[in-house]
Design a protein around this motif. Sequence first.
Motif, PDB file in Angstrom:
ATOM      1  N   ASP A 162     -19.222  -3.526  55.076  1.00 43.91           N
ATOM      2  CA  ASP A 162     -20.207  -4.289  54.316  1.00 43.91           C
ATOM      3  C   ASP A 162     -19.672  -4.435  52.891  1.00 43.91           C
ATOM      4  O   ASP A 162     -19.477  -3.443  52.188  1.00 43.91           O
ATOM      5  CB  ASP A 162     -21.547  -3.536  54.325  1.00 43.91           C
ATOM      6  CG  ASP A 162     -22.653  -4.286  53.606  1.00 43.91           C
ATOM      7  OD1 ASP A 162     -22.388  -4.824  52.513  1.00 43.91           O
ATOM      8  OD2 ASP A 162     -23.789  -4.309  54.119  1.00 43.91           O
ATOM      9  N   GLU A 183     -23.859 -13.685  55.109  1.00 46.81           N
ATOM     10  CA  GLU A 183     -22.995 -12.730  55.805  1.00 46.81           C
ATOM     11  C   GLU A 183     -22.459 -11.666  54.845  1.00 46.81           C
ATOM     12  O   GLU A 183     -22.065 -11.953  53.728  1.00 46.81           O
ATOM     13  CB  GLU A 183     -21.819 -13.470  56.453  1.00 46.81           C
ATOM     14  CG  GLU A 183     -20.922 -12.574  57.301  1.00 46.81           C
ATOM     15  CD  GLU A 183     -21.681 -11.898  58.427  1.00 46.81           C
ATOM     16  OE1 GLU A 183     -21.816 -10.653  58.374  1.00 46.81           O
ATOM     17  OE2 GLU A 183     -22.169 -12.609  59.324  1.00 46.81           O
ATOM     18  N   LEU A 184     -22.465 -10.415  55.312  1.00 44.79           N
ATOM     19  CA  LEU A 184     -21.986  -9.291  54.516  1.00 44.79           C
ATOM     20  C   LEU A 184     -20.776  -8.590  55.124  1.00 44.79           C
ATOM     21  O   LEU A 184     -20.027  -7.915  54.426  1.00 44.79           O
ATOM     22  CB  LEU A 184     -23.103  -8.248  54.344  1.00 44.79           C
ATOM     23  CG  LEU A 184     -24.185  -8.544  53.309  1.00 44.79           C
ATOM     24  CD1 LEU A 184     -25.367  -7.613  53.506  1.00 44.79           C
ATOM     25  CD2 LEU A 184     -23.627  -8.400  51.908  1.00 44.79           C
ATOM     26  N   ASP A 185     -20.576  -8.743  56.426  1.00 43.43           N
ATOM     27  CA  ASP A 185     -19.532  -8.030  57.145  1.00 43.43           C
ATOM     28  C   ASP A 185     -18.174  -8.685  56.900  1.00 43.43           C
ATOM     29  O   ASP A 185     -17.966  -9.846  57.259  1.00 43.43           O
ATOM     30  CB  ASP A 185     -19.855  -8.010  58.643  1.00 43.43           C
ATOM     31  CG  ASP A 185     -18.993  -7.027  59.410  1.00 43.43           C
ATOM     32  OD1 ASP A 185     -17.876  -6.711  58.945  1.00 43.43           O
ATOM     33  OD2 ASP A 185     -19.430  -6.563  60.476  1.00 43.43           O
ATOM     34  N   LYS A 195     -20.891  -5.342  50.085  1.00 40.31           N
ATOM     35  CA  LYS A 195     -21.705  -4.784  48.996  1.00 40.31           C
ATOM     36  C   LYS A 195     -21.678  -3.256  49.003  1.00 40.31           C
ATOM     37  O   LYS A 195     -21.731  -2.627  47.943  1.00 40.31           O
ATOM     38  CB  LYS A 195     -23.147  -5.298  49.105  1.00 40.31           C
ATOM     39  CG  LYS A 195     -23.310  -6.745  48.674  1.00 40.31           C
ATOM     40  CD  LYS A 195     -24.732  -7.228  48.846  1.00 40.31           C
ATOM     41  CE  LYS A 195     -25.703  -6.501  47.959  1.00 40.31           C
ATOM     42  NZ  LYS A 195     -27.091  -7.029  48.084  1.00 40.31           N
ATOM     43  N   ARG A 196     -21.573  -2.656  50.165  1.00 38.13           N
ATOM     44  CA  ARG A 196     -21.506  -1.188  50.213  1.00 38.13           C
ATOM     45  C   ARG A 196     -20.154  -0.681  49.721  1.00 38.13           C
ATOM     46  O   ARG A 196     -20.075   0.405  49.134  1.00 38.13           O
ATOM     47  CB  ARG A 196     -21.797  -0.686  51.630  1.00 38.13           C
ATOM     48  CG  ARG A 196     -23.275  -0.787  51.991  1.00 38.13           C
ATOM     49  CD  ARG A 196     -23.612  -0.097  53.282  1.00 38.13           C
ATOM     50  NE  ARG A 196     -25.030  -0.212  53.566  1.00 38.13           N
ATOM     51  CZ  ARG A 196     -25.963   0.659  53.182  1.00 38.13           C
ATOM     52  NH1 ARG A 196     -25.602   1.733  52.515  1.00 38.13           N
ATOM     53  NH2 ARG A 196     -27.234   0.473  53.458  1.00 38.13           N
ATOM     54  N   GLU A 211     -29.944  -3.102  49.651  1.00 38.40           N
ATOM     55  CA  GLU A 211     -30.959  -3.871  50.377  1.00 38.40           C
ATOM     56  C   GLU A 211     -31.653  -4.881  49.469  1.00 38.40           C
ATOM     57  O   GLU A 211     -32.287  -5.812  49.937  1.00 38.40           O
ATOM     58  CB  GLU A 211     -31.999  -2.924  50.981  1.00 38.40           C
ATOM     59  CG  GLU A 211     -31.472  -2.061  52.113  1.00 38.40           C
ATOM     60  CD  GLU A 211     -31.130  -2.873  53.350  1.00 38.40           C
ATOM     61  OE1 GLU A 211     -31.634  -4.003  53.489  1.00 38.40           O
ATOM     62  OE2 GLU A 211     -30.339  -2.384  54.172  1.00 38.40           O
ATOM     63  N   THR A 240     -11.565 -10.546  52.901  1.00 42.37           N
ATOM     64  CA  THR A 240     -12.532 -11.594  52.601  1.00 42.37           C
ATOM     65  C   THR A 240     -11.873 -12.951  52.382  1.00 42.37           C
ATOM     66  O   THR A 240     -12.332 -13.968  52.924  1.00 42.37           O
ATOM     67  CB  THR A 240     -13.354 -11.215  51.346  1.00 42.37           C
ATOM     68  OG1 THR A 240     -13.974  -9.958  51.555  1.00 42.37           O
ATOM     69  CG2 THR A 240     -14.412 -12.279  51.056  1.00 42.37           C
ATOM     70  N   SER A 269     -19.527 -11.196  45.255  1.00 44.78           N
ATOM     71  CA  SER A 269     -19.936 -10.943  46.642  1.00 44.78           C
ATOM     72  C   SER A 269     -21.185 -11.748  46.983  1.00 44.78           C
ATOM     73  O   SER A 269     -21.336 -12.238  48.110  1.00 44.78           O
ATOM     74  CB  SER A 269     -20.196  -9.448  46.855  1.00 44.78           C
ATOM     75  OG  SER A 269     -21.355  -9.017  46.161  1.00 44.78           O
ATOM     76  N   THR A 326     -28.670  -9.511  45.685  1.00 46.58           N
ATOM     77  CA  THR A 326     -27.362  -9.196  45.113  1.00 46.58           C
ATOM     78  C   THR A 326     -27.347  -9.177  43.584  1.00 46.58           C
ATOM     79  O   THR A 326     -26.719  -8.289  42.990  1.00 46.58           O
ATOM     80  CB  THR A 326     -26.302 -10.180  45.645  1.00 46.58           C
ATOM     81  OG1 THR A 326     -26.239 -10.046  47.071  1.00 46.58           O
ATOM     82  CG2 THR A 326     -24.941  -9.875  45.058  1.00 46.58           C
ATOM     83  N   GLN A 374     -15.642   1.248  54.760  1.00 46.97           N
ATOM     84  CA  GLN A 374     -16.853   0.438  54.893  1.00 46.97           C
ATOM     85  C   GLN A 374     -16.486  -1.032  55.123  1.00 46.97           C
ATOM     86  O   GLN A 374     -15.457  -1.510  54.637  1.00 46.97           O
ATOM     87  CB  GLN A 374     -17.721   0.576  53.644  1.00 46.97           C
ATOM     88  CG  GLN A 374     -18.114   2.008  53.324  1.00 46.97           C
ATOM     89  CD  GLN A 374     -18.795   2.698  54.485  1.00 46.97           C
ATOM     90  OE1 GLN A 374     -19.796   2.221  55.019  1.00 46.97           O
ATOM     91  NE2 GLN A 374     -18.250   3.834  54.903  1.00 46.97           N
TER      92      GLN A 374
END
Length: 630
Positions: free
Chosen positions: A305, A361-363, A307-308, A246, A437, A351, A249, A303
């Motif tokens: 996301d 955007e993260l997805d 970053k996750r 959260e 990605t 990322s 980055t 996952q």
Amino acid sequence: MINYVWLVPLLPLIGFIINGFWGKKLPKAAVGIIGSAAVGLSFLLTIAIFREYLQLPLEARPVEITVYNWISSGSFQAPVAFLVDPLSLIMLLVVSGVSTLIHIYSVGYMHDDPGFPRYFAYLNLFVFAMLTLVSANNFLLMFVGWEGVGLCSYLLIGFWYEKQSASDAGKKAFVVNRIGDFGFLLGIFLIFWTFGTVNFRDVFAAAAQYPVGSGVITVITLLLFVGATGKSAQLPLYTWLPDAMEGPTPVSALIHAATMVTAGVYMVARCSILYVHAPVSLGVVAAVGCLTAIFAATIGMAQFDIKRVLAYSTVSQLGYMFLACGVGAFASGIFHLMTHAFFKALLFLGSGSVMHGLEGELDMRKMGALRKKMPITYWTFLLATLAIAGIFPFAGFFSKDEILFHSLVSGHTLYWGIATVAAFITAFYMFRAVFMTFHGESRVDPHVHVHESPPVMTVPLMALAVLSVVGGFVGFPLIKGAHVFQEFLAPALAPAHEVHAAASFEIGMMMFSMAVAAVGIYTAYKAYILTPDLPTLVAEKFRLVYDLIYHKYYVDEIYDTIVVEPIKEGSNLLWTEVDTKVVDGAVNGSAGTVAWLSAHLRKLETGFLQNYALAILLGLVLVAGYLIGR
């Protein structure tokens, strides 16, 4: 220059003070330059110290520099003092070097954020705490840095405190780390009670006189490892780290690459003398590290996301480092810590560059076909992915291969098998991220203007990419005559077990580990490039397993049910029943009693003289009657 090692952590502290107190009055450019220069100067000073240390004769190593006597009470001595030895030098170089690149990157990434000065103040304070942690010469000063990075992680993870999710993530990181830190603090207390000192060298010299398997050393090392599981996000105290995404980055890169999460690995390696005298503790370290490596790797497969995915990758790679320490290969654990700092910092910053180019955007399901529009980000991200997957000649190949090799030759065949499966999964989910990605068809929102990041962000990416490619060559895995890294670290670690293996066996192990990674890469290529519908079909066929992994084995939900909610309900019960009725009731009751007595006693105060005379007369009669009766 060694005598000025205290300046290494002090410089970022000065940067924190300047930006913390006067940052709002300074131009943004000045804030970024001050924050980055403070850490950059620490890095340059560390290089100078490193060069001078190499020129010292062996009998003059290591070096302890005392700044002042911090605490002195009877036999208890805890100075502000720094230890310059191979282990602390490696950590100082990695922490200050990677942190410098992250600070420079942050100038571009956070440029439009209104909290820009506050961000750099927190970032400098974080680096100060981490540099203090890895350079301290005693457990108490190390604990100051240990708690400092915990505080700064709370401030940085919850940097955007207006968001409820960020605020909650910061609190979660703080609370979970306090659980581990309680065990660490108990370990320090027991160390002083047992050895009468908290100085590293004195403690280790005294511990060497104890028999292997000593009960008190076993308890000490287990307590210290409780602290390591919290700080380095191992089972069962890992849940804070994925939520730490959260934060901004660059914060994720700083926390997950070279600083906070590696503190536990560093601490175990620093205490290697203690751990080799506690085989039970070493077994616990190896088991927890191995289980964490495979557990987190499986979660990373499902996952979306980006970053996750990297967060669970960090948890998994930390498991490898603890596995290395647990099988007695402490130098290999630190080697992987170093190479991981390079490629994981690059992955997180990459990322962030993707997010910058896609308006946040993260997805990964909303990405695709970015490699031509973001070529620098793509190629640097790809190099880091090859490194973490363990492909020759990238940095991760050498360090991960050493860990697998030591696991096997030390007799831990089960751990080797589990770690090998985790290596396959790592290659799979990391290339899954690359293909989703940067390759395939674009799934980007047509209203988003995809663009490459500015040079202030891409130059650090390229620097880290170079380190991810060549960083592993300082430690060829067990090829005779090339133990440069291990030989350098040897004086600071417990003596390593002699490893005798034929060169053909070693080369065969290397080829096998790279073949495992190659199979993982091909599996991802087949699933996400050749037959893009395959992941959906597999998920539908194995719905229960997929849901279990996708929901992260429901660990957070289990913790909420059996730990968090009972504590909250218990707290409410204590508040309403004990605090309100007993504590407040006793206080309010005493006040009510005084009020009741006052209300009745004041009736005796009539103000008439004859009433007072009558009371005196009655008193005299009572006293006289008492005296006559005796």
